[in-house]
Design a protein around this motif. Structure first.
Motif, mmCIF file in Angstrom:
data_model
loop_
_atom_site.group_PDB
_atom_site.id
_atom_site.type_symbol
_atom_site.label_atom_id
_atom_site.label_comp_id
_atom_site.label_asym_id
_atom_site.label_seq_id
_atom_site.Cartn_x
_atom_site.Cartn_y
_atom_site.Cartn_z
ATOM 1 N N LEU A 22 0.834 -1.204 0.000
ATOM 2 C CA LEU A 22 0.000 0.000 0.000
ATOM 3 C C LEU A 22 0.870 1.255 0.000
ATOM 4 O O LEU A 22 0.574 2.223 -0.710
ATOM 5 N N GLU A 23 1.951 1.240 0.767
ATOM 6 C CA GLU A 23 2.891 2.362 0.761
ATOM 7 C C GLU A 23 3.502 2.523 -0.625
ATOM 8 O O GLU A 23 3.598 3.631 -1.157
ATOM 9 N N ARG A 24 3.898 1.428 -1.216
ATOM 10 C CA ARG A 24 4.492 1.462 -2.556
ATOM 11 C C ARG A 24 3.478 1.938 -3.594
ATOM 12 O O ARG A 24 3.818 2.692 -4.504
ATOM 13 N N GLN A 25 2.227 1.524 -3.437
ATOM 14 C CA GLN A 25 1.177 1.931 -4.366
ATOM 15 C C GLN A 25 0.982 3.444 -4.343
ATOM 16 O O GLN A 25 0.802 4.075 -5.394
ATOM 17 N N ILE A 26 1.024 4.042 -3.174
ATOM 18 C CA ILE A 26 0.852 5.488 -3.052
ATOM 19 C C ILE A 26 1.927 6.219 -3.846
ATOM 20 O O ILE A 26 1.634 7.140 -4.619
ATOM 21 N N PHE A 27 3.188 5.819 -3.683
ATOM 22 C CA PHE A 27 4.270 6.505 -4.382
ATOM 23 C C PHE A 27 4.270 6.211 -5.878
ATOM 24 O O PHE A 27 4.673 7.069 -6.668
ATOM 25 N N ASP A 28 3.789 5.042 -6.282
ATOM 26 C CA ASP A 28 3.662 4.766 -7.716
ATOM 27 C C ASP A 28 2.551 5.619 -8.337
ATOM 28 O O ASP A 28 2.675 6.082 -9.473
ATOM 29 N N PHE A 29 1.461 5.847 -7.580
ATOM 30 C CA PHE A 29 0.418 6.740 -8.065
ATOM 31 C C PHE A 29 0.941 8.164 -8.204
ATOM 32 O O PHE A 29 0.614 8.861 -9.163
ATOM 33 N N LEU A 30 1.734 8.608 -7.261
ATOM 34 C CA LEU A 30 2.288 9.963 -7.328
ATOM 35 C C LEU A 30 3.222 10.136 -8.521
ATOM 36 O O LEU A 30 3.363 11.231 -9.047
ATOM 37 N N GLY A 31 3.866 9.041 -8.957
ATOM 38 C CA GLY A 31 4.768 9.106 -10.095
ATOM 39 C C GLY A 31 4.141 8.682 -11.406
ATOM 40 O O GLY A 31 4.812 8.644 -12.424
ATOM 41 N N TYR A 32 2.846 8.356 -11.396
ATOM 42 C CA TYR A 32 2.132 7.914 -12.601
ATOM 43 C C TYR A 32 2.822 6.738 -13.281
ATOM 44 O O TYR A 32 2.949 6.692 -14.499
ATOM 45 N N GLN A 33 3.256 5.776 -12.498
ATOM 46 C CA GLN A 33 3.906 4.584 -13.050
ATOM 47 C C GLN A 33 2.834 3.511 -13.170
ATOM 48 O O GLN A 33 2.542 2.802 -12.212
ATOM 49 N N TRP A 34 2.268 3.367 -14.351
ATOM 50 C CA TRP A 34 1.063 2.564 -14.528
ATOM 51 C C TRP A 34 1.296 1.065 -14.402
ATOM 52 O O TRP A 34 0.444 0.361 -13.850
ATOM 53 N N ALA A 35 2.387 0.537 -14.889
ATOM 54 C CA ALA A 35 2.643 -0.906 -14.763
ATOM 55 C C ALA A 35 2.795 -1.313 -13.293
ATOM 56 O O ALA A 35 2.170 -2.287 -12.856
ATOM 57 N N PRO A 36 3.591 -0.604 -12.482
ATOM 58 C CA PRO A 36 3.652 -0.959 -11.060
ATOM 59 C C PRO A 36 2.322 -0.773 -10.338
ATOM 60 O O PRO A 36 1.990 -1.551 -9.445
#
Length: 196
Positions: A22-36
């Motif tokens: 969930l922590e990783r998901q938040i930062f991936d959303f902030l970076g718009y990294q769609w595959a992760p």
């Protein structure tokens, strides 16, 4: 000193996986990294099913969770190789983690510990109009190592339970489930719980 069975340990590990992803998901959303984002979302669903299967004594859910963990470890190894630029992989490629939809990078690139972001003006001709062109300097830890640490933590959580290889624990759960009849399932889990 208390004793925690393999079932209890698996519940704890699943809980830790949920918190970390969930922590990783938040930062991936902030970076718009769609595959992760997509991989993390599927992992969250599967971990919840694995938790349900462990708590409710459903060996098929736990087996599905075990199969997913093999894919999850493979994905995280790929992410590590991507950020460390192993082989022909390059972290400068937009296609892989953003599906070539956007020019975004890891959120940690600009917001890592100690990073100083400086806008470059005028922007080069090839830079898109809706993006700012920046340089990043002074980072205590480069963003690719933060991303590698996230993936490494996910691998550690996926491959070990109670200092035993996770695959062996899942094989025990699988064979225990095969021996189990619907009425005797709870009794079988309680009797064999000390093997985990």
């Amino acid at each position: 000193m208390g004793y925690c069975s393999g079932r209890c340990t698996l519940i704890f590990i699943c809980g830790m996986q949920l918190v970390c992803v969930l922590e990783r998901q938040i930062f991936d959303f902030l970076g718009y990294q769609w595959a992760p984002i997509l991989a993390n979302f599927v992992h969250i669903i599967i971990v919840i099913l694995g938790l349900f299967g462990t708590i409710q004594y459903r060996p098929r859910y736990v087996t599905g969770y075990a199969v997913w963990l093999v894919l999850w470890v493979t994905w995280n190894v790929f992410v590590i190789c991507f950020y460390l630029e192993a082989g022909d992989l390059s972290k400068e490629t937009d296609l892989i983690l953003t599906f070539n939809i956007s020019m975004h990078r890891s959120w940690w690139m600009e917001n890592g510990p100690g990073c100083m972001v400086t806008s470059v003006t005028p922007a080069p001709d090839w830079a898109p109009e809706d993006h700012r062109y920046i340089t990043v300097s002074g980072c205590f830890l480069d963003y690719q190592y933060i991303e590698v640490a996230h993936s490494s933590l996910q691998i550690v959580l996926a491959v070990s339970v109670d200092n035993k290889p996770l695959l062996l624990v899942f094989l025990k759960l699988f064979f225990l489930g095969k021996l189990c009849v619907q009425k005797d399932c709870m009794l079988m889990w309680n009797v064999c719980g000390h093997f985990f």
